[in-house]
Design an enzyme around this catalytic site. Structure first.
Site, PDB file in Angstrom:
ATOM      1  N   CYS A  45     -10.065   1.518 -18.217  1.00 58.70           N
ATOM      2  CA  CYS A  45      -9.230   2.259 -19.170  1.00 58.70           C
ATOM      3  C   CYS A  45      -9.581   3.747 -19.090  1.00 58.70           C
ATOM      4  O   CYS A  45     -10.566   4.136 -18.469  1.00 58.70           O
ATOM      5  CB  CYS A  45      -9.460   1.723 -20.585  1.00 58.70           C
ATOM      6  SG  CYS A  45     -11.128   2.031 -21.220  1.00 58.70           S
TER       7      CYS A  45
ATOM      8  N   HIS B 250     -13.233   4.710 -20.341  1.00 59.32           N
ATOM      9  CA  HIS B 250     -14.332   4.443 -19.417  1.00 59.32           C
ATOM     10  C   HIS B 250     -14.226   5.277 -18.138  1.00 59.32           C
ATOM     11  O   HIS B 250     -15.239   5.549 -17.497  1.00 59.32           O
ATOM     12  CB  HIS B 250     -14.426   2.939 -19.108  1.00 59.32           C
ATOM     13  CG  HIS B 250     -14.982   2.174 -20.261  1.00 59.32           C
ATOM     14  ND1 HIS B 250     -14.206   1.322 -21.020  1.00 59.32           N
ATOM     15  CD2 HIS B 250     -16.221   2.166 -20.803  1.00 59.32           C
ATOM     16  CE1 HIS B 250     -14.960   0.810 -21.975  1.00 59.32           C
ATOM     17  NE2 HIS B 250     -16.186   1.310 -21.867  1.00 59.32           N
TER      18      HIS B 250
ATOM     19  N   GLU C 235       0.837  -1.210   0.000  1.00 57.38           N
ATOM     20  CA  GLU C 235       0.000   0.000   0.000  1.00 57.38           C
ATOM     21  C   GLU C 235       0.874   1.264   0.000  1.00 57.38           C
ATOM     22  O   GLU C 235       0.640   2.223   0.730  1.00 57.38           O
ATOM     23  CB  GLU C 235      -0.982   0.005   1.180  1.00 57.38           C
ATOM     24  CG  GLU C 235      -1.876  -1.210   1.241  1.00 57.38           C
ATOM     25  CD  GLU C 235      -2.828  -1.366   0.051  1.00 57.38           C
ATOM     26  OE1 GLU C 235      -3.076  -0.377  -0.660  1.00 57.38           O
ATOM     27  OE2 GLU C 235      -3.320  -2.485  -0.161  1.00 57.38           O
TER      28      GLU C 235
END
Length: 190
Positions: free
Chosen positions: A182, A185, A86
């Protein structure tokens, strides 16, 4: 001399699975690795100090140290190789601390590059600027029928896509889900 490495990818690209695989390889070779991650990541539980990191893909898990203040807590840990999970949640000061560690030991960081707004996370930005090596784990867009490389994330609350200016971090819990998508989108707000 060690090196500082940043491996990034979208959500669901297998970053933690890749990290745990590499961690296991280092452990079997006697390289005395440890995993550290920020306390803000509470998907495995609310840990401070020692807890676990596990892969959602393989269900494999390893002990991990959850930190509040990386620079002060890191000096108390015994390791030869440092894995950071993270890494997007690192601050620039944290990355500078890791740069100092990398003068003698390998530091391998895994994390997201961008938030749901398309902005670089502070940790990712500093690692891209200062790491000896960077690489991406690619994953295809999660929108049905699209196989273009995912580069961004969209967030859903109660199944409805969140739009407008969004809080960059909302750790998954209950009714919040994400898709890696992507650029097309991500830009299409429908």
């Amino acid at each position: 001399m060690g090196k500082l490495v940043f491996i990034y990818g979208c959500m669901g690209s297998g970053k933690t699975t890749a990290m745990l695989t590499k961690f296991d390889s280092y452990k079997r070779r006697g390289k005395k690795p440890i995993i550290v991650k920020p306390c803000i990541d509470n998907r495995e539980g609310n840990f401070v100090g020692w807890g676990i990191t596990k892969s959602r893909i393989t269900k494999y898990e390893e002990p991990s140290y959850y930190y509040n203040d990386l620079s002060s807590e890191l000096s108390k840990l015994d390791f030869e190789t440092l894995f950071v999970d993270e890494a997007q949640f690192l601050t620039k000061e944290d990355v500078l601390t890791l740069c100092k560690v990398a003068e003698e030991k390998d530091v391998i960081c895994y994390g997201l590059k961008t938030d749901v707004n398309g902005d670089l996370f502070s940790g990712a930005s500093a690692l891209i600027a200062l790491a000896d090596e960077t690489s991406e784990i690619e994953v295809p867009c999660e929108i049905d029928g699209c196989s273009t490389k995912a580069v961004a994330h969209i967030r859903y609350i109660d199944g409805v896509r969140e739009t407008g200016l969004m809080k960059p971090v909302a750790i998954e819990m209950g009714n919040i889900t994400y898709k890696s998508v992507c650029r097309h989108h991500w830009l299409n707000k429908n």
